[in-house]
Design a protein around this motif. Structure first.
Motif, PDB file in Angstrom:
ATOM      1  N   THR A   8       0.782  -1.072   0.111  1.00 56.96           N
ATOM      2  CA  THR A   8      -0.152  -0.126  -0.062  1.00 56.96           C
ATOM      3  C   THR A   8       0.791   1.426   0.227  1.00 56.96           C
ATOM      4  N   PRO A   9      -0.144   2.781   0.111  1.00 60.42           N
ATOM      5  CA  PRO A   9       1.434   3.626   0.094  1.00 60.42           C
ATOM      6  C   PRO A   9       1.581   3.408   1.339  1.00 60.42           C
ATOM      7  N   ILE A  10       2.881   4.936   1.704  1.00 62.15           N
ATOM      8  CA  ILE A  10       2.640   4.243   3.395  1.00 62.15           C
ATOM      9  C   ILE A  10       2.122   6.239   3.580  1.00 62.15           C
ATOM     10  N   TYR A  11       1.181   5.805   4.250  1.00 65.06           N
ATOM     11  CA  TYR A  11       0.312   7.209   4.998  1.00 65.06           C
ATOM     12  C   TYR A  11       1.170   7.925   5.787  1.00 65.06           C
ATOM     13  N   TYR A  12       1.044   9.715   5.584  1.00 66.20           N
ATOM     14  CA  TYR A  12       1.271  10.711   6.219  1.00 66.20           C
ATOM     15  C   TYR A  12       0.671  10.797   7.354  1.00 66.20           C
ATOM     16  N   PRO A  17      -6.211   8.878  10.075  1.00 65.46           N
ATOM     17  CA  PRO A  17      -6.153   7.007   8.785  1.00 65.46           C
ATOM     18  C   PRO A  17      -8.032   8.157   8.599  1.00 65.46           C
ATOM     19  N   HIS A  18      -8.484   7.885   7.388  1.00 62.90           N
ATOM     20  CA  HIS A  18     -10.064   8.170   6.576  1.00 62.90           C
ATOM     21  C   HIS A  18     -10.170   7.013   5.563  1.00 62.90           C
ATOM     22  N   LEU A  19     -11.149   7.061   5.218  1.00 61.85           N
ATOM     23  CA  LEU A  19     -11.865   6.418   4.401  1.00 61.85           C
ATOM     24  C   LEU A  19     -10.653   5.666   3.232  1.00 61.85           C
ATOM     25  N   GLY A  20     -10.244   6.618   2.226  1.00 61.32           N
ATOM     26  CA  GLY A  20      -9.059   6.663   1.150  1.00 61.32           C
ATOM     27  C   GLY A  20      -8.507   5.340   1.860  1.00 61.32           C
ATOM     28  N   HIS A  21      -7.366   5.905   2.872  1.00 60.71           N
ATOM     29  CA  HIS A  21      -6.850   4.502   3.717  1.00 60.71           C
ATOM     30  C   HIS A  21      -6.770   3.076   3.567  1.00 60.71           C
ATOM     31  N   MET A  22      -8.035   3.219   4.586  1.00 60.85           N
ATOM     32  CA  MET A  22      -8.588   2.333   4.327  1.00 60.85           C
ATOM     33  C   MET A  22      -8.794   1.324   3.121  1.00 60.85           C
ATOM     34  N   TYR A  23      -9.470   1.208   2.066  1.00 59.17           N
ATOM     35  CA  TYR A  23      -9.520   1.598   0.525  1.00 59.17           C
ATOM     36  C   TYR A  23      -8.387   0.692   0.269  1.00 59.17           C
ATOM     37  N   THR A  24      -7.167   1.536   0.133  1.00 64.52           N
ATOM     38  CA  THR A  24      -6.393   1.124  -0.636  1.00 64.52           C
ATOM     39  C   THR A  24      -5.976  -0.543   0.576  1.00 64.52           C
ATOM     40  N   ASP A 232      12.468  10.082  -0.496  1.00 66.79           N
ATOM     41  CA  ASP A 232      13.106   9.378   1.385  1.00 66.79           C
ATOM     42  C   ASP A 232      11.067   8.216   1.134  1.00 66.79           C
ATOM     43  N   ALA A 233      10.220   8.704   0.744  1.00 70.11           N
ATOM     44  CA  ALA A 233       9.189   7.261   0.717  1.00 70.11           C
ATOM     45  C   ALA A 233       9.068   6.116   0.060  1.00 70.11           C
ATOM     46  N   LEU A 234       9.228   6.161  -1.558  1.00 72.11           N
ATOM     47  CA  LEU A 234       9.392   5.349  -2.454  1.00 72.11           C
ATOM     48  C   LEU A 234      10.178   4.367  -1.919  1.00 72.11           C
ATOM     49  N   THR A 235      11.360   4.738  -1.291  1.00 74.88           N
ATOM     50  CA  THR A 235      12.440   3.483  -0.942  1.00 74.88           C
ATOM     51  C   THR A 235      11.836   2.528  -0.205  1.00 74.88           C
ATOM     52  N   ASN A 236      10.734   3.128   0.476  1.00 73.36           N
ATOM     53  CA  ASN A 236      10.711   1.968   2.072  1.00 73.36           C
ATOM     54  C   ASN A 236       9.772   0.599   1.666  1.00 73.36           C
ATOM     55  N   TYR A 237       9.540   0.568  -0.227  1.00 73.58           N
ATOM     56  CA  TYR A 237       9.176  -0.636  -0.597  1.00 73.58           C
ATOM     57  C   TYR A 237      10.510  -2.216  -1.059  1.00 73.58           C
ATOM     58  N   ILE A 259      -2.089   1.923  -5.269  1.00 71.03           N
ATOM     59  CA  ILE A 259      -2.042   3.280  -4.478  1.00 71.03           C
ATOM     60  C   ILE A 259      -4.020   3.805  -4.931  1.00 71.03           C
ATOM     61  N   GLY A 260      -3.030   5.009  -4.922  1.00 66.66           N
ATOM     62  CA  GLY A 260      -4.353   6.026  -5.476  1.00 66.66           C
ATOM     63  C   GLY A 260      -3.667   6.905  -6.296  1.00 66.66           C
ATOM     64  N   LYS A 261      -4.927   7.101  -7.383  1.00 67.84           N
ATOM     65  CA  LYS A 261      -4.822   8.379  -8.879  1.00 67.84           C
ATOM     66  C   LYS A 261      -3.917   9.156  -8.368  1.00 67.84           C
ATOM     67  N   ASP A 262      -3.895   9.917  -7.383  1.00 68.91           N
ATOM     68  CA  ASP A 262      -2.922  11.282  -7.469  1.00 68.91           C
ATOM     69  C   ASP A 262      -1.878  10.814  -6.550  1.00 68.91           C
ATOM     70  N   ALA A 288      -3.075   1.916 -10.149  1.00 70.49           N
ATOM     71  CA  ALA A 288      -4.166   3.281  -9.153  1.00 70.49           C
ATOM     72  C   ALA A 288      -5.598   3.883  -9.174  1.00 70.49           C
ATOM     73  N   HIS A 289      -5.662   3.472  -8.491  1.00 67.22           N
ATOM     74  CA  HIS A 289      -7.556   3.334  -7.876  1.00 67.22           C
ATOM     75  C   HIS A 289      -7.760   4.834  -7.350  1.00 67.22           C
ATOM     76  N   GLY A 290      -9.276   4.354  -7.914  1.00 61.29           N
ATOM     77  CA  GLY A 290     -10.107   6.281  -7.956  1.00 61.29           C
ATOM     78  C   GLY A 290     -10.133   6.712  -6.692  1.00 61.29           C
ATOM     79  N   LYS A 298     -17.119  15.969  -2.075  1.00 65.62           N
ATOM     80  CA  LYS A 298     -15.734  15.455  -1.393  1.00 65.62           C
ATOM     81  C   LYS A 298     -15.779  15.605   0.174  1.00 65.62           C
ATOM     82  N   MET A 299     -14.486  14.330  -0.401  1.00 65.59           N
ATOM     83  CA  MET A 299     -14.306  14.387   1.393  1.00 65.59           C
ATOM     84  C   MET A 299     -13.143  15.822   1.828  1.00 65.59           C
ATOM     85  N   SER A 300     -13.259  16.583   2.862  1.00 64.82           N
ATOM     86  CA  SER A 300     -12.393  17.341   3.083  1.00 64.82           C
ATOM     87  C   SER A 300     -12.798  18.051   4.991  1.00 64.82           C
TER      88      SER A 300
HETATM   89  N1  MSP Z   1       2.402   9.402   1.901  1.00 58.13           N
HETATM   90  C1  MSP Z   1       1.880   9.481   0.450  1.00 58.13           C
HETATM   91  C2  MSP Z   1       1.934   8.206   0.313  1.00 58.13           C
HETATM   92  C3  MSP Z   1       3.893   7.747  -0.212  1.00 58.13           C
HETATM   93  S1  MSP Z   1       3.601   6.328  -0.288  1.00 58.13           S
HETATM   94  C4  MSP Z   1       5.453   5.892  -0.898  1.00 58.13           C
HETATM   95  C5  MSP Z   1       0.735   9.926   0.864  1.00 58.13           C
HETATM   96  N2  MSP Z   1       0.195   9.669   2.419  1.00 58.13           N
HETATM   97  S2  MSP Z   1      -1.747   9.838   1.672  1.00 58.13           S
HETATM   98  O1  MSP Z   1      -1.976   9.822   3.530  1.00 58.13           O
HETATM   99  O2  MSP Z   1      -1.923  11.608   1.743  1.00 58.13           O
HETATM  100  O3  MSP Z   1      -2.577   8.986   1.526  1.00 58.13           O
HETATM  101  C6  MSP Z   1      -2.847   8.606   0.824  1.00 58.13           C
HETATM  102  C7  MSP Z   1      -3.512   7.478  -0.170  1.00 58.13           C
HETATM  103  O4  MSP Z   1      -4.713   7.602   0.071  1.00 58.13           O
HETATM  104  C8  MSP Z   1      -3.463   7.982  -1.669  1.00 58.13           C
HETATM  105  O5  MSP Z   1      -3.369   6.615  -2.168  1.00 58.13           O
HETATM  106  C9  MSP Z   1      -4.906   8.225  -1.560  1.00 58.13           C
HETATM  107  O6  MSP Z   1      -5.357   8.105  -2.587  1.00 58.13           O
HETATM  108  C10 MSP Z   1      -5.454   8.074  -1.340  1.00 58.13           C
HETATM  109  N3  MSP Z   1      -6.818   8.741  -0.365  1.00 58.13           N
HETATM  110  C11 MSP Z   1      -6.677  10.123  -0.292  1.00 58.13           C
HETATM  111  N4  MSP Z   1      -8.212  10.675  -0.331  1.00 58.13           N
HETATM  112  C12 MSP Z   1      -9.300   9.276  -0.571  1.00 58.13           C
HETATM  113  C13 MSP Z   1     -10.101   9.215  -0.977  1.00 58.13           C
HETATM  114  N5  MSP Z   1     -11.249  10.558  -1.199  1.00 58.13           N
HETATM  115  N6  MSP Z   1     -10.671   8.523  -2.238  1.00 58.13           N
HETATM  116  C14 MSP Z   1      -9.167   7.138  -1.752  1.00 58.13           C
HETATM  117  N7  MSP Z   1      -8.547   6.813  -1.618  1.00 58.13           N
HETATM  118  C15 MSP Z   1      -7.571   8.227  -1.280  1.00 58.13           C
HETATM  119  O7  MSP Z   1       0.468  10.439   0.030  1.00 58.13           O
END
Ligand code: MSP
Length: 512
Positions: A8-12, A17-24, A232-237, A259-262, A288-290, A298-300
């Motif tokens: 999965t991506p590594i999350y900031y 955590p939110h729905l997007g993190h949970m999804y991937t 730094d982050a990409l090297t985690n893999y 990963i997410g499309k962004d 890359a998912h949606g 939009k979630m904000s």
């Molecule tokens: N830290 C970077 C990733 C580094 S990977 C080497 C990063 N972190 S993040 O915490 O911002 O979140 C990442 C993931 O959450 C991304 O894959 C992004 O697409 C996903 N999402 C954030 N909002 C989202 C939605 N509303 N829906 C689905 N996924 C979303 O980016």
């Protein structure tokens, strides 16, 4: 044993955590579980991205040190994932020593390859996205007037500082060549085309160090600079696999980065170019998912409508959430999360179809045969059609999983469930019982329960808890599908003559 490496991506850690993190993470877990069951030596990695200006600023706003913020947020992730049945094999933190060593090592490797030079960066930066933007890019995206980020549309800031650069431009042609010769490298297709257009438009060298803040990994030999957070982050893999120790090659290259499309550009352009420069094999696939909206919006943070998985789990079963996320929206497309849709999916597909098939089958088995399975008499065409459909489901689901087509896998399983319910109507066991056709009745009940067992096995990666509950009733005792292989436990006819099943108890009660 063949290996399968999914990430999965590594999350900031600036936010919860939110729905997007949970999804991937759920998608990666489903894939990992399916592949383990298919006989692979799986490594499933997730973790957190702790460095960078964004995290430093978030910590400052709270009046604490970045590492203190990271320590707080990392706990949220580490307590959340078990609640969602996430079966990751490792959890990487970029503040760890193992990671720092790997990042500094890859930096030196890039440097030795002549891929790094020192210069001045004078352009724009988006802190929320941790992305560099040139004036031209802002103008092309109509963001120049307002000085906003073309991706997240928040303010960009002017940066003027000494910086190391990565010779990204050198890898434009090799990258295009790789993308063209590996059609499966970037998915879905629309995203692949997007990357090709981006690379064809020309790659500029990339600034890969900063001097105006300090929360990151120092550049080896020039400690004034911290390494750009994306490098730094990409090297985690690979750091999580033990890089630079050769043992990382046991699982590397990754079979799929989800990963997410962004964040596609970082994964499908910067990462492969870095790896090419360092002489490291490229990942096999990047999917890359949606993005999800919530009830059409939009979630904000400002709207306060970001769905927190921890809150959802206080009200909804983890397996239902897992099922819904992967069933509702084709993986790769954008979608909307709504509570009505969640309830609708659950009631029709799980309560009505799967739950009903299990309940009525076990109830009839108890009513007519004391809960005991018998092979009964010779198979008929209806039975053979059911078996063929179940075996077809196993093959199709497997194929869909290799393509990360989760929604198609679930649709295929549901088709088999509907076949099971049809089979009940077609054979009308209650009539067979009335007519005293015990042989045929036993055959039909055996086929139903055996079909259910194999359906539960296919559902297990998606809904481990619910599927285990189904299997526990069928097997009449505790089961451990995590240790099962489809090649061993997945063949038709696994249930024995004389096997006693438990009485049904509802696993998918209707939701109102
Ligand atoms: N830290 C970077 C990733 C580094 S990977 C080497 C990063 N972190 S993040 O915490 O911002 O979140 C990442 C993931 O959450 C991304 O894959 C992004 O697409 C996903 N999402 C954030 N909002 C989202 C939605 N509303 N829906 C689905 N996924 C979303 O980016």
């Amino acid at each position: 044993m063949p290996t399968y490496y999914v990430t999965t991506p590594i999350y900031y850690v600036n936010d919860e955590p939110h729905l997007g993190h949970m999804y991937t993470t759920v998608a990666a877990d489903v894939l990992a579980r399916h592949m383990r069951m298919a006989g692979y030596d799986v490594f499933f990695l997730t973790g957190v991205d702790e460095h960078g200006q964004k995290v430093q600023q978030a910590a400052e706003a709270k009046g604490i040190k970045p590492i203190e913020l990271a320590d707080q947020v990392v706990k949220r992730y580490q307590t959340l994932w078990p609640r969602l049945s996430i079966s990751n094999d490792d959890f990487i933190r970029t503040s760890s020593e193992r990671h720092r060593q790997a990042v500094q090592n890859i930096w030196k490797r890039l440097d030795r390859a002549g891929a790094i030079y020192k210069g001045m960066y004078e352009d724009w930066y988006c802190v929320p996205c941790e992305t560099y933007w040139t004036e031209t890019q802002l103008k092309d995206a109509d963001c120049w007037q307002q000085k906003i980020c073309p991706d997240c549309r928040r303010s960009v800031e002017r940066v003027q500082e000494e910086s190391y650069f990565f010779r990204l431009s050198r890898y434009q042609e090799p990258l295009l060549e790789h993308i063209h010769s590996h059609p499966e490298f970037i998915a879905p297709e629309s995203r692949r085309n997007e990357v090709i257009r981006f690379v064809e438009a020309g790659l500029n060298d990339l600034s890969i160090s900063r001097t105006t803040f300090s929360w990151g990994i120092p550049v080896p030999g020039d400690e004034q600079h911290v390494i750009y957070v994306w490098i730094d982050a990409l090297t985690n893999y690979i750091s999580a696999l033990g890089y630079p120790d050769e043992r990382y090659l046991h699982y590397w290259p990754a079979d799929v980065h989800l990963i997410g499309k962004d964040i596609l550009r970082f994964h499908a352009v910067y990462w492969p170019c870095m790896l090419m420069a360092a002489g490291i094999p490229l990942p096999k696939r990047i999917f890359a998912h949606g993005w999800w909206t919530v009830e059409g919006e939009k979630m904000s943070k400002s709207k306060g409508n970001a769905l927190r998985p921890a809150d959802l789990l206080d009200h909804y079963d983890a397996d239902l959430l897992r099922y819904f996320l992967l069933r509702e929206v084709p993986f790769g497309q954008d979608g909307d999360f709504s509570f009505d849709a969640l309830k609708q999916r659950y009631n029709t597909e799980l309560a009505n179809d799967v739950g009903n098939l299990l309940n009525r089958s076990l109830a009839m088995l108890h009513k007519y045969c004391d809960g005991i399975l018998h092979f009964g008499q010779a198979e008929e065409a209806l039975d053979r059609a059911l078996i063929a459909d179940i075996e077809g489901m196993q093959r199709d689901v497997d194929e869909y999983m290799y393509a990360q087509a989760f929604h198609l896998a679930l649709e295929r399983i549901n088709a088999a469930v509907r076949h099971g319910n049809r089979y009940v109507e077609e054979n009308a066991p209650w009539v067979l019982a009335k007519l005293g056709q015990t042989g045929r009745l036993r055959t039909v009940l055996y086929h139903l329960v055996e079909a259910l067992r194999l359906i539960a096995l296919q559902l297990w990666p998606f809904m481990p808890g619910k599927a285990e509950a189904m299997l526990t009733q069928i097997h009449n005792g505790p089961v451990r599908p995590a240790a099962w292989h489809v090649a061993r436990e997945g063949g038709w006819g696994g249930l024995r003559e004389g096997h006693q099943c438990a009485k049904p108890s509802p696993i998918f009660p209707r939701m109102d």
